[in-house]
Scaffold this active site. Structure first.
Site, mmCIF file in Angstrom:
data_model
loop_
_atom_site.group_PDB
_atom_site.id
_atom_site.type_symbol
_atom_site.label_atom_id
_atom_site.label_comp_id
_atom_site.label_asym_id
_atom_site.label_seq_id
_atom_site.Cartn_x
_atom_site.Cartn_y
_atom_site.Cartn_z
ATOM 1 N N CYS A 1 -35.487 53.760 -16.249
ATOM 2 C CA CYS A 1 -34.795 52.839 -17.147
ATOM 3 C C CYS A 1 -34.312 53.689 -18.323
ATOM 4 O O CYS A 1 -35.128 54.373 -18.953
ATOM 5 C CB CYS A 1 -35.799 51.790 -17.630
ATOM 6 S SG CYS A 1 -35.204 50.780 -18.987
ATOM 7 N N CYS B 1 -27.406 52.897 -17.356
ATOM 8 C CA CYS B 1 -28.459 51.891 -17.170
ATOM 9 C C CYS B 1 -28.710 51.853 -15.670
ATOM 10 O O CYS B 1 -27.748 51.886 -14.878
ATOM 11 C CB CYS B 1 -27.965 50.531 -17.667
ATOM 12 S SG CYS B 1 -29.007 49.135 -17.171
HETATM 13 N N1 DGL Z 1 -32.421 49.129 -16.275
HETATM 14 C C1 DGL Z 1 -32.648 49.334 -17.644
HETATM 15 C C2 DGL Z 1 -31.908 50.506 -18.229
HETATM 16 O O1 DGL Z 1 -31.678 51.470 -17.519
HETATM 17 C C3 DGL Z 1 -32.899 48.128 -18.533
HETATM 18 C C4 DGL Z 1 -31.947 46.978 -18.480
HETATM 19 C C5 DGL Z 1 -32.450 45.803 -19.349
HETATM 20 O O2 DGL Z 1 -33.549 45.317 -19.068
HETATM 21 O O3 DGL Z 1 -31.747 45.433 -20.307
HETATM 22 O O4 DGL Z 1 -31.574 50.574 -19.377
#
Ligand code: DGL
Length: 234
Positions: free
Chosen positions: A69, A179
């Site tokens: 993430c 993301c």
């Molecule tokens: N998948 C995550 C990222 O790479 C988080 C997305 C979220 O929960 O807002 O930032």
């Protein structure tokens, strides 16, 4: 055993690419759905949630926890010092690839990542000081969680255009999916903007994990365990 952590299904893009490259690794995955989304939260809100998730994965036998993430990766250096050596953020891997890139680079990411200085800091460690155009694309996270990732799905084209067109107007030719939920939109992005060079955290993160993890962590029985934190716990 390797663990990966994200707010939901985003980190699965990294986990899937990693398991394809390394089918014998044992993997534990936590989708912290109770606290999703991460990208709208402040560091003060997110740090205790991440600490709790990481500790839970270590307690289940994980030897390393990958922050699959980018939003969470931005906070790696603010995690408790005792945890930091056991945690692998994917942001530095992405920063290394951006730094090696010749084009004019833009990134779409969560609100928290766009606000954070962590990307600039990570880039400067690789000697890259040129500006990276940024665009927040938080609505894509909820669309991905709802399984809406194709141009035929309501809201997808609009959300992609709102996020990406401002970058194209600024001359961007290399788009970073900043993301881990965004690789789900790669096909849609390619059909809208065919000429863009796309950097995906799923490809970059999985390659880097295979390259950098101790060999013994890549050898197991190929078990994949998927955990979801309980809804309603805030
Ligand atoms: N998948 C995550 C990222 O790479 C988080 C997305 C979220 O929960 O807002 O930032």
């Amino acid at each position: 055993m390797l663990a990966l952590l994200d707010s939901g299904i985003g980190g699965l893009t990294v986990a899937r690419a990693f398991c394809r490259r390394c089918p014998t690794a044992d993997v534990l995955y936590l989708a912290d759905a109770a606290n999703a989304p991460y990208g709208t939260k402040s560091p003060e809100e997110l740090l205790p949630l991440l600490t709790h998730g990481i500790e839970a994965l270590l307690a289940r036998g994980a030897e390393r926890v990958v922050l699959a993430c980018i939003t969470a990766s931005c906070l790696h250096e603010r995690l408790p010092r005792s945890l930091q050596p056991l945690v692998i953020p994917i942001l530095p891997f992405v920063a290394e690839r951006i730094a090696a890139c010749r084009g004019r680079v833009g990134i779409i990411a969560t609100e928290a990542t766009v606000r954070s200085d962590a990307l600039s800091h990570a880039l400067s460690r690789y000697g890259c000081t040129r500006p990276i155009e940024r665009s927040a694309a938080q609505p894509l996270v909820a669309l991905a969680e709802a399984g809406k990732t194709s141009l035929a799905d309501a809201g997808v084209q609009d959300a992609l255009e709102r996020a990406i067109l401002p970058l194209l107007y600024r001359g961007v030719d290399t788009l970073v999916l900043g993301c881990t939920h965004f690789p789900y939109f790669e096909e849609a992005i390619r059909s809208l903007y065919g000429g863009l060079h796309i950097l995906s955290p799923a490809r970059i993160g999985s390659e880097a994990l295979v390259r950098t993890l101790p060999q013994e962590m890549l050898r197991g029985e190929g078990r994949f365990t998927y955990l979801v934190s309980a809804y309603g716990r805030k």
